[in-house]
Design a protein around this motif. Structure first.
Motif, short mmCIF file in Angstrom:
data_model
loop_
_atom_site.label_atom_id
_atom_site.label_comp_id
_atom_site.label_asym_id
_atom_site.label_seq_id
_atom_site.Cartn_x
_atom_site.Cartn_y
_atom_site.Cartn_z
N PHE A 89 3.76 4.21 18.40
CA PHE A 89 2.70 3.25 18.69
C PHE A 89 2.12 2.67 17.40
N TYR A 90 1.78 3.53 16.44
CA TYR A 90 1.15 3.05 15.22
C TYR A 90 2.12 2.27 14.34
N GLN A 91 3.41 2.59 14.39
CA GLN A 91 4.40 1.81 13.66
C GLN A 91 4.49 0.40 14.24
N ARG A 92 4.50 0.29 15.56
CA ARG A 92 4.55 -1.03 16.18
C ARG A 92 3.27 -1.81 15.90
N LEU A 93 2.14 -1.12 15.92
CA LEU A 93 0.86 -1.77 15.63
C LEU A 93 0.84 -2.29 14.19
N ALA A 94 1.29 -1.48 13.23
CA ALA A 94 1.32 -1.90 11.83
C ALA A 94 2.25 -3.09 11.63
N ARG A 95 3.40 -3.08 12.32
CA ARG A 95 4.34 -4.21 12.20
C ARG A 95 3.70 -5.48 12.77
N MET A 96 2.99 -5.36 13.88
CA MET A 96 2.34 -6.51 14.48
C MET A 96 1.25 -7.06 13.56
N LEU A 103 -7.82 3.47 9.77
CA LEU A 103 -6.67 4.26 10.24
C LEU A 103 -5.51 4.22 9.25
N GLY A 104 -5.67 3.44 8.17
CA GLY A 104 -4.59 3.33 7.19
C GLY A 104 -3.63 2.19 7.47
N ILE A 105 -3.99 1.29 8.38
CA ILE A 105 -3.13 0.15 8.71
C ILE A 105 -3.76 -1.10 8.12
N GLU A 106 -3.06 -1.74 7.18
CA GLU A 106 -3.57 -2.92 6.51
C GLU A 106 -2.50 -4.01 6.47
N LYS A 107 -2.94 -5.24 6.37
CA LYS A 107 -2.02 -6.37 6.23
C LYS A 107 -1.32 -6.27 4.88
N PHE A 108 -0.05 -6.59 4.85
CA PHE A 108 0.79 -6.57 3.64
C PHE A 108 0.92 -5.17 3.05
N GLN A 109 0.88 -4.17 3.90
CA GLN A 109 1.03 -2.79 3.46
C GLN A 109 2.52 -2.49 3.32
N SER A 110 2.88 -1.76 2.27
CA SER A 110 4.29 -1.44 2.06
C SER A 110 4.75 -0.43 3.10
N ARG A 111 6.05 -0.35 3.30
CA ARG A 111 6.61 0.57 4.31
C ARG A 111 6.32 2.02 3.97
N ASP A 112 6.29 2.38 2.67
CA ASP A 112 6.01 3.76 2.29
C ASP A 112 4.58 4.15 2.65
#
Length: 96
Positions: A38-45, A65-74
């Motif tokens: 869920f959080y991976q899909r949310l971060a990608r969106m 929650l640690g989800i930001e725009k232009f965040q690297s995959r790592d």
């Protein structure tokens, strides 16, 4: 619908490439899956969608929650891992 193009007037001289998704004959499952991804899909969106003025409050909440725009995959993977190991209800907020 393929001929309909939506973009801002400022982009009229060089309009962006239109992203068209043909859903004819395809089944769309509109049920949100609250699983491990869920959080991976949310971060990608969050990374793919433009941020509008009305979205700024939500972007601040997602940042907590640690989800930001232009965040690297790592960074994204580390945030998702932290959210997955956190037991439900482990975070509480005390207002005094």
């Amino acid at each position: 619908m393929k001929q309909l193009r939506i973009y801002s007037l400022a982009q009229a001289s060089s309009p962006p490439k239109q992203n068209y998704v043909d859903m004819a004959g395809k089944l769309l499952d509109g049920v949100v899956k609250f699983d491990d991804f869920f959080y991976q899909r949310l971060a990608r969106m969050v990374n793919e969608a433009p941020v509008l003025m009305r979205d700024l409050v939500m972007m601040g909440q997602l940042r907590s929650l640690g989800i930001e725009k232009f965040q690297s995959r790592d960074d994204e993977a580390a945030s998702v891992f932290a959210l997955q190991i956190l037991p439900l209800g482990a975070v509480s907020v005390n207002v005094s």
